[in-house]
Write a protein that holds these residues in place. Structure first.
Motif, mmCIF file in Angstrom:
data_model
loop_
_atom_site.group_PDB
_atom_site.id
_atom_site.type_symbol
_atom_site.label_atom_id
_atom_site.label_comp_id
_atom_site.label_asym_id
_atom_site.label_seq_id
_atom_site.Cartn_x
_atom_site.Cartn_y
_atom_site.Cartn_z
ATOM 1 N N ILE A 1 11.469 5.184 -13.643
ATOM 2 C CA ILE A 1 10.135 5.110 -14.263
ATOM 3 C C ILE A 1 9.350 4.232 -13.308
ATOM 4 C CG2 ILE A 1 8.854 4.197 -16.232
ATOM 5 C CD1 ILE A 1 11.426 4.816 -17.919
ATOM 6 N N LEU A 2 8.470 4.849 -12.544
ATOM 7 C CA LEU A 2 7.843 4.143 -11.422
ATOM 8 C C LEU A 2 6.366 3.867 -11.638
ATOM 9 C CD1 LEU A 2 9.463 6.052 -8.396
ATOM 10 C CD2 LEU A 2 10.138 3.860 -9.373
ATOM 11 N N ASN A 3 5.866 4.266 -12.797
ATOM 12 C CA ASN A 3 4.441 4.033 -13.047
ATOM 13 C C ASN A 3 4.255 3.330 -14.385
ATOM 14 O OD1 ASN A 3 1.682 5.208 -14.325
ATOM 15 N ND2 ASN A 3 1.478 4.924 -12.128
ATOM 16 N N GLY A 4 3.714 2.123 -14.327
ATOM 17 C CA GLY A 4 3.565 1.301 -15.526
ATOM 18 C C GLY A 4 2.523 1.844 -16.490
ATOM 19 N N THR A 5 1.432 2.367 -15.944
ATOM 20 C CA THR A 5 0.342 2.844 -16.801
ATOM 21 C C THR A 5 0.813 3.986 -17.694
ATOM 22 O OG1 THR A 5 -1.209 2.255 -15.044
ATOM 23 C CG2 THR A 5 -2.019 3.749 -16.747
ATOM 24 N N THR A 6 1.470 4.968 -17.108
ATOM 25 C CA THR A 6 1.920 6.114 -17.917
ATOM 26 C C THR A 6 3.021 5.697 -18.885
ATOM 27 O OG1 THR A 6 3.249 6.725 -15.994
ATOM 28 C CG2 THR A 6 1.278 8.025 -16.408
ATOM 29 N N ARG B 1 4.158 9.321 -4.895
ATOM 30 C CA ARG B 1 4.180 8.582 -3.621
ATOM 31 C C ARG B 1 5.340 7.590 -3.596
ATOM 32 N NH1 ARG B 1 -0.582 10.710 -4.170
ATOM 33 N NH2 ARG B 1 -1.910 11.100 -2.351
ATOM 34 N N LYS B 2 5.594 6.968 -4.754
ATOM 35 C CA LYS B 2 6.673 5.967 -4.804
ATOM 36 C C LYS B 2 8.048 6.631 -4.632
ATOM 37 C CE LYS B 2 3.964 2.763 -7.617
ATOM 38 N NZ LYS B 2 3.552 2.448 -8.988
ATOM 39 N N ILE B 3 8.257 7.786 -5.263
ATOM 40 C CA ILE B 3 9.569 8.431 -5.097
ATOM 41 C C ILE B 3 9.684 9.018 -3.686
ATOM 42 C CG2 ILE B 3 9.038 10.763 -6.037
ATOM 43 C CD1 ILE B 3 12.288 8.787 -6.656
ATOM 44 N N LYS C 1 8.661 -5.861 -13.712
ATOM 45 C CA LYS C 1 7.230 -5.537 -13.689
ATOM 46 C C LYS C 1 6.901 -4.721 -12.450
ATOM 47 C CE LYS C 1 5.234 -9.261 -16.373
ATOM 48 N NZ LYS C 1 4.647 -10.589 -16.275
ATOM 49 N N GLY C 2 6.463 -3.495 -12.684
ATOM 50 C CA GLY C 2 6.161 -2.598 -11.578
ATOM 51 C C GLY C 2 4.740 -2.722 -11.080
ATOM 52 N N ALA C 3 3.971 -3.589 -11.703
ATOM 53 C CA ALA C 3 2.575 -3.766 -11.302
ATOM 54 C C ALA C 3 2.153 -5.178 -11.691
ATOM 55 C CB ALA C 3 1.701 -2.729 -11.989
ATOM 56 N N GLY C 4 0.915 -5.500 -11.369
ATOM 57 C CA GLY C 4 0.399 -6.822 -11.737
ATOM 58 C C GLY C 4 0.328 -7.732 -10.528
ATOM 59 N N TYR D 1 0.606 11.329 -9.533
ATOM 60 C CA TYR D 1 0.485 11.203 -8.069
ATOM 61 C C TYR D 1 1.022 9.854 -7.569
ATOM 62 C CZ TYR D 1 -2.903 14.943 -9.055
ATOM 63 O OH TYR D 1 -3.517 16.063 -9.523
ATOM 64 N N ASP D 2 0.783 8.794 -8.355
ATOM 65 C CA ASP D 2 1.257 7.461 -7.961
ATOM 66 C C ASP D 2 2.802 7.434 -7.942
ATOM 67 O OD1 ASP D 2 0.692 4.367 -7.800
ATOM 68 O OD2 ASP D 2 2.147 4.591 -9.423
ATOM 69 N N ALA D 3 3.408 7.962 -8.995
ATOM 70 C CA ALA D 3 4.884 8.014 -9.047
ATOM 71 C C ALA D 3 5.418 8.896 -7.922
ATOM 72 C CB ALA D 3 5.339 8.540 -10.404
ATOM 73 N N ALA E 1 -4.645 9.358 -10.717
ATOM 74 C CA ALA E 1 -3.461 9.116 -9.871
ATOM 75 C C ALA E 1 -2.252 8.725 -10.718
ATOM 76 C CB ALA E 1 -3.759 8.029 -8.847
ATOM 77 N N ASP E 2 -2.485 7.941 -11.765
ATOM 78 C CA ASP E 2 -1.380 7.541 -12.638
ATOM 79 C C ASP E 2 -0.993 8.684 -13.570
ATOM 80 O OD1 ASP E 2 -1.118 4.877 -11.720
ATOM 81 O OD2 ASP E 2 -2.881 4.301 -12.857
ATOM 82 N N VAL E 3 -1.980 9.188 -14.303
ATOM 83 C CA VAL E 3 -1.727 10.147 -15.383
ATOM 84 C C VAL E 3 -1.172 11.475 -14.859
ATOM 85 C CG1 VAL E 3 -3.009 11.579 -17.024
ATOM 86 C CG2 VAL E 3 -3.325 9.118 -17.021
ATOM 87 N N ASN F 1 0.820 -1.221 0.000
ATOM 88 C CA ASN F 1 0.000 0.000 0.000
ATOM 89 C C ASN F 1 0.858 1.277 0.000
ATOM 90 O OD1 ASN F 1 -1.794 2.058 0.613
ATOM 91 N ND2 ASN F 1 -2.970 0.809 2.059
ATOM 92 N N LYS F 2 1.158 1.772 -1.204
ATOM 93 C CA LYS F 2 2.063 2.943 -1.300
ATOM 94 C C LYS F 2 1.438 4.214 -0.726
ATOM 95 C CE LYS F 2 0.037 2.621 -5.605
ATOM 96 N NZ LYS F 2 -0.029 1.829 -6.802
ATOM 97 N N GLU F 3 0.092 4.349 -0.839
ATOM 98 C CA GLU F 3 -0.548 5.549 -0.273
ATOM 99 C C GLU F 3 -0.283 5.609 1.234
ATOM 100 O OE1 GLU F 3 -2.224 3.358 -2.140
ATOM 101 O OE2 GLU F 3 -3.595 4.353 -3.526
HETATM 102 N N1 HSE Z 1 -1.111 2.073 -11.145
HETATM 103 C C1 HSE Z 1 0.202 1.603 -10.836
HETATM 104 C C2 HSE Z 1 1.052 1.607 -12.099
HETATM 105 C C3 HSE Z 1 0.102 0.225 -10.249
HETATM 106 O O1 HSE Z 1 0.496 1.777 -13.195
HETATM 107 O O2 HSE Z 1 2.258 1.466 -12.031
HETATM 108 C C4 HSE Z 1 1.313 -0.216 -9.502
HETATM 109 O O3 HSE Z 1 1.604 0.558 -8.395
#
Ligand code: HSE
Length: 402
Positions: free
Chosen positions: A152-157, A199-201, A294-297, A195-197, A190-192, A99-101
């Motif tokens: 590169i910490l966000n897979g979606t973007t 929190r991870k950084i 793989k950063g997600a899945g 915000y997700d990246a 959060a991805d686009v 849970n990164k949040e």
């Molecule tokens: N939404 C995140 C991503 C999931 O695309 O990287 C993994 O934290």
């Protein structure tokens, strides 16, 4: 025998159960004793599921069971995950999470609570999914002075940017296709928006500094203003465009940022495509080290959670130090960071751009975009760049250059 409870039977939680089932011998072998799932906490029923009889709806059943030693919090979000993690640690159970949040918001407090109770709070799966990153920083690199982490910490973007680059599709079209295929969330903000990246950084920067980097203090830009024309220019420049999250140590503190960057193709980060994540760490003795995966899945993230379970079982009744303290890290101001910028303005403003940005700017030509003047600035501080940009009558786009 060590008994485990999983909180949240969603994508990651069910993945954790799968890893415990499918790799039972390897998991127990690695931990040095049998690891067994005792409970799954979820609001829902799971009729027909092989673990149906282990599903409970009341956290107190888990908290009050002295047999449960490790709790995998895979619920996501702040509440009730925060309250459950706190109560579990107070009850003398160790907790691991994806849970990164929660880690970004309350990591230091939970680590401190774990320490006070002689237990552990681990969060390998919160950054980089299945990539064994945090344990490497906390363990194999503990003796190093890390001076930068860029990733590169966000897979979606990264998937969206790769499609825009390789298939010439616009941002909105790729996002819609990614949502239709289930790669991107229905609410992709959060991805686009980065915000997700962010929190991870923030988590990585906290580990790097040994203090707390608040994600709210990190300058964050997402990818929604990156256009296919930007990629036309990038190709012409021998570069790619990636959403980078970074933390660099400087004399004035830690510089942190999330932003799309133009990156020269010679940099390995420029060649990380699709949903993959990659992280470069530079430290004083080791030099550069890269992590890719793989950063997600479901399975990848679950594998990282189970790695934490094993670590905890191997270090029973011992706090595993993760070098994250409540004391705030000193962050260096964004304004003073110096770099080159790529700028696109209407061609009618070429003279104005030359006047404002000075005569050392380099024109980018050879791109079939009508009515534009594109150029690369000399090294400028973020503050100087912003001031100059404001003086322009019109700007079609800009990107930082890494
Ligand atoms: N939404 C995140 C991503 C999931 O695309 O990287 C993994 O934290």
């Amino acid at each position: 025998m060590a008994k485990v409870a999983v909180l949240g039977y969603g994508t990651v939680g069910s993945g954790v159960v799968d890893v415990l089932d499918q790799n039972a011998a390897e998991v127990s072998g690695s931990a040095g004793e049998k690891i067994e799932l005792k409970y799954i906490l979820d609001l829902r029923e799971f009729p027909g599921d092989r673990h149906e009889s282990q599903v409970v709806h009341d956290i107190d059943i888990i908290l009050n069971d002295p047999e449960v030693e490790v709790i995998c919090e895979t619920m996501g979000g702040l509440e009730p995950a925060f309250s459950f993690a706190k109560k579990a640690l107070e009850k003398g159970k160790s907790v691991c999470t994806s849970n990164k949040e929660l880690v970004a918001a309350h990591g230091p407090e939970l680590v401190e609570l774990a320490k006070k109770n002689g237990k552990s709070y681990l969060f390998e799966a919160s950054v980089g999914g299945g990539i064994p990153l945090l344990r490497t920083i906390n363990d194999s690199m503990k003796h190093e002075k890390i001076d930068s982490i860029t990733g590169i910490l966000n897979g979606t973007t990264n998937y969206i940017l790769t499609k825009m680059d390789k298939e010439g599709m616009g941002f909105a079209t790729v996002l819609k296709a990614a949502q239709d295929k289930g790669y991107a969330e229905k609410n992709p903000e959060a991805d686009v928006e980065g915000y997700d990246a962010c929190r991870k950084i923030a988590i990585l920067a906290s580990l790097m500094s040994g203090k707390h980097v608040n994600y709210e203090d990190i300058y964050t830009e997402g990818i929604s203003r990156v256009s296919i024309e930007d990629f036309d220019y990038a190709r012409c420049l021998g570069m790619s465009i990636k959403l980078l999250a970074m933390c660099k140590r400087s004399d004035s503190g830690f510089f942190t940022m999330v932003s799309p960057f133009l990156i020269p193709n010679e940099n390995p980060l420029a060649n990380v495509n699709g949903v993959f994540n990659a992280i470069n760490i530079h430290s004083n003795m080791l030099g550069d080290v890269m992590f890719y995966g793989k950063g997600a899945g479901k399975n990848a993230t679950a594998s990282a959670v189970v790695a934490d379970v094993i670590d905890i079982v191997k270090h029973k009744n011992q706090h595993i130090d993760v070098n994250m303290k409540a004391e705030k890290a000193i962050l260096s101001p964004k304004d003073s960071a110096v770099r080159q910028f790529f700028v696109r303005v209407p061609s009618t403003l070429k003279e104005q751009a030359n006047d404002i940005f000075g005569d050392t700017i380099e024109e980018v030509s050879g791109v079939n975009v009508h009515g534009e003047y594109a150029f690369i600035t000399r090294d400028l501080s973020e503050k100087d760049f912003e001031e100059k940009l404001w003086k322009m009558d019109s700007v079609k786009g800009y990107l930082r250059i890494y």
